[in-house]
Design a protein around this motif. Structure first.
Motif, PDB file in Angstrom:
ATOM      1  N   SER A  25      -2.852  -4.130   1.099  1.00  0.00           N
ATOM      2  CA  SER A  25      -2.584  -3.993   2.532  1.00  0.00           C
ATOM      3  C   SER A  25      -1.919  -2.646   2.814  1.00  0.00           C
ATOM      4  O   SER A  25      -1.342  -1.998   1.931  1.00  0.00           O
ATOM      5  N   ASN A  26      -1.989  -2.243   4.076  1.00  0.00           N
ATOM      6  CA  ASN A  26      -1.237  -1.094   4.552  1.00  0.00           C
ATOM      7  C   ASN A  26       0.153  -1.599   4.974  1.00  0.00           C
ATOM      8  O   ASN A  26       0.245  -2.542   5.751  1.00  0.00           O
ATOM      9  N   THR A  50      -6.225   7.161  13.116  1.00  0.00           N
ATOM     10  CA  THR A  50      -6.534   6.364  14.306  1.00  0.00           C
ATOM     11  C   THR A  50      -5.905   6.952  15.567  1.00  0.00           C
ATOM     12  O   THR A  50      -6.577   7.125  16.599  1.00  0.00           O
ATOM     13  N   GLU A  92      -4.620  -8.648  16.347  1.00  0.00           N
ATOM     14  CA  GLU A  92      -5.763  -7.837  15.927  1.00  0.00           C
ATOM     15  C   GLU A  92      -5.866  -6.636  16.853  1.00  0.00           C
ATOM     16  O   GLU A  92      -5.781  -6.783  18.078  1.00  0.00           O
ATOM     17  N   TRP A 104      -8.171  -3.964  12.906  1.00  0.00           N
ATOM     18  CA  TRP A 104      -6.982  -4.219  12.080  1.00  0.00           C
ATOM     19  C   TRP A 104      -6.530  -5.645  12.316  1.00  0.00           C
ATOM     20  O   TRP A 104      -6.545  -6.138  13.434  1.00  0.00           O
ATOM     21  N   ILE A 106      -2.882  -7.266  11.910  1.00  0.00           N
ATOM     22  CA  ILE A 106      -1.527  -6.764  11.686  1.00  0.00           C
ATOM     23  C   ILE A 106      -0.532  -7.922  11.761  1.00  0.00           C
ATOM     24  O   ILE A 106      -0.540  -8.701  12.722  1.00  0.00           O
ATOM     25  N   SER A 124      -0.822  -4.476   7.492  1.00  0.00           N
ATOM     26  CA  SER A 124      -2.128  -4.406   8.178  1.00  0.00           C
ATOM     27  C   SER A 124      -3.235  -4.262   7.149  1.00  0.00           C
ATOM     28  O   SER A 124      -3.004  -3.730   6.051  1.00  0.00           O
ATOM     29  N   ARG A 125      -4.395  -4.780   7.539  1.00  0.00           N
ATOM     30  CA  ARG A 125      -5.566  -4.599   6.673  1.00  0.00           C
ATOM     31  C   ARG A 125      -6.800  -4.454   7.538  1.00  0.00           C
ATOM     32  O   ARG A 125      -6.879  -4.968   8.668  1.00  0.00           O
ATOM     33  N   ASP A 126      -7.768  -3.771   6.985  1.00  0.00           N
ATOM     34  CA  ASP A 126      -9.024  -3.515   7.689  1.00  0.00           C
ATOM     35  C   ASP A 126      -9.889  -4.773   7.620  1.00  0.00           C
ATOM     36  O   ASP A 126     -10.255  -5.234   6.536  1.00  0.00           O
TER      37      ASP A 126
END
Length: 509
Positions: A25-26, A50, A92, A104, A106, A124-126
């Motif tokens: 994850s970010n 982004t 999202e 995302w 989040i 966060s993740r894609d």
């Protein structure tokens, strides 16, 4: 030890940094004043690409975002405040890079530090690929739903607990018409069957149970729908996931029209077989019976030519006339047989007095007709409609038989009693004579084509066959009672066709 040594703190920080850098994850960590405590490269680059915002440790997240995107700054502040209140949230976000949308997922969550302060962790993740799959699934489901709802068969799915998973519009509509129940997903399909039909419930429970054991099934049911009994072909198919049966798909196809067509075809084939068989017999017997009187006439003509005694000529002519009359009677029966087979029913109002008089009048020149006394009893309670020509055909043949097989004993009082009672529904017609009667062994055979009890039997052998055929065309019935040497009674019942809907009645003549 109450405090970590400086070297220990450094080790822990290095471990923490390594963990968040290697995470899928970010990750972003901020304090309660929205200052960045730490972030991994994934979060750094996704935020930068982004929104064009470069985040650094110690910098204020909101101050960095405000010049670039005030609306987004407000949203992030609200999310962080919710997290600080102790309520984790998940959102999202959608963003665009190079004309393509990315998504995302989040998560915001706060944690308390030993000194009482709070840290907000942002993960966060894609989920762009996942969203694409979701859209595809939704599209496929919509396409499947569209296909299911255009299929004329009823389709429904249940799980292993007999609960209704899904169904198409046709099943919903037909089920409501049949049982007055609106289908609801998640409800036990067995509970939706009528409580006053325990046998039906048990039948379907066994079918479902068999299917849930992995055995496909095929069944036939007759179910009343809108006051009409409809026939269905039902097939069950187990739903198998990872080698385990998790549910059942059921298809029900209305085969009422198909069954009717098959029954009609079967009936027509049976009639065709019967007609072909009768045609073979007819050709054989008719050719013999037509040829016999012709050969008799030919022989008598030859006798006239050869016999020098002209006084015998009158006797020969009388015999010729008898053969010609026999031939004419036989041809007349053939015409009646053909007419009954091919003519449509032509109903008109029946005057039974007129019908009976016409029949008796047409037979008055028949040999022995004057020796049979007729007794008439006619009661018509309502206008009666039927096929006049077929009724006349029936009357002629039965009255002719009464004359032909009258009691010829000297001084015998031969009679034929005709009772007719007609009302709004039917006409009951009974012919009773005191003639020679019929032997018990022949009673059930007299309606067969060309049946003659013995070689001395008079007539063509078609009369009563024609009578039965005409009555069947009128959708009526005929019964016979007879005792040898005492007489015969024919009881006929024919419907009043005026009582039938959409009947086309012929004009009065």
């Amino acid at each position: 030890m109450t405090m970590l040594e400086q070297s220990d703190v450094s080790v822990w920080q290095d471990m923490f940094t390594s963990i968040i850098e290697d995470a899928d994850s970010n990750i972003l960590l901020i304090d309660e004043e929205f200052k960045v405590i730490g972030l991994n490269s994934g979060f750094y680059w996704i935020f930068y690409e982004t929104y064009g915002i470069e985040l650094k440790k110690g910098s204020s997240l909101l101050n960095a975002m405000e010049p670039k995107n005030p609306r987004l700054t407000h949203e992030w502040k609200e999310r962080c405040m919710i997290a600080l209140s102790g309520t984790p949230i998940k959102v999202e976000d959608v963003f665009e890079i190079d004309g393509r949308n990315y998504y995302w997922e989040i998560h915001f969550k706060s944690s308390a530090l030993p000194d009482g302060s709070q840290v907000i962790s942002v993960f966060s993740r894609d989920i762009t690929v996942r969203k694409a799959y979701q859209r595809k699934i939704i599209e496929n489901e919509a396409n499947l739903r569209s296909i299911l709802n255009t299929i004329e068969d009823s389709i429904w799915l249940i799980n292993a607990d007999y609960e209704l998973i899904d169904f198409n519009k046709e099943f919903y509509k037909k089920y409501k018409l049949a049982f007055g129940v609106k289908l609801v997903k998640g409800t036990s399909i067995l509970s939706l069957l009528p409580d006053d039909a325990p046998e039906l419930k048990e039948t379907w429970r066994q079918r479902y149970e068999s299917g849930l054991k992995g055995r496909p099934g095929k069944y036939y049911d007759s179910i009343p729908v809108e006051n009409e009994l409809r026939k269905y072909e039902i097939k069950t198919y187990p739903i198998v996931e990872n080698g385990e049966v998790t549910g059942l798909t059921v298809f029900a196809r209305d085969i009422t029209n198909q069954t009717r067509a098959e029954d009609l075809l079967k009936k027509q084939n049976e009639e065709l077989i019967k007609i072909n068989s009768e045609l073979d017999r007819f050709v054989y017997s008719a050719s013999h019976d037509l040829r016999a009187p012709l050969m008799s006439v030919k022989g008598l003509l030859n006798m006239i030519k050869r016999d020098p005694d002209k006084e015998n000529t009158e006797q020969y002519l009388e015999l010729i006339e008898r053969s010609v009359n026999k031939l004419d009677h036989f041809i007349s029966d053939i015409i009646h047989y053909s007419r009954n087979s091919r003519m449509e029913i032509m109903p008109k109002r029946i005057d039974f007095h007129e019908l009976l008089e016409e029949s008796i009048e047409s037979l008055k020149f028949m040999e022995g007709a004057e020796q049979v006394r007729s007794i008439k009893n006619i009661q018509v309670m309502a206008p009666f409609y039927s096929d006049y020509s077929r009724l006349l055909m029936i009357f002629n043949n039965i009255i002719a038989n009464a004359v032909r097989y009258r009691n010829t004993r000297t001084g015998a009082d031969s009679f034929l009693k005709i009772d007719i009672f007609a009302n709004e529904e039917t006409a009951l017609i009974r012919f009773t004579d005191n003639g020679v009667g019929i032997s018990d062994e022949y009673v059930d055979k007299i309606f067969k084509m060309f049946f003659r009890a013995n070689a001395d039997s008079k007539g063509s052998g078609l009369g009563l066959y024609i009578v039965k055929g005409a009555i069947e065309k009128l959708e009526g019935t005929i019964q016979v009672q007879s005792k040898l040497g005492e007489g015969t009674s024919f009881t006929i019942e024919v419907p009043n066709v005026k009582m039938t809907a959409s009947t086309s009645v012929a004009p009065e003549q």
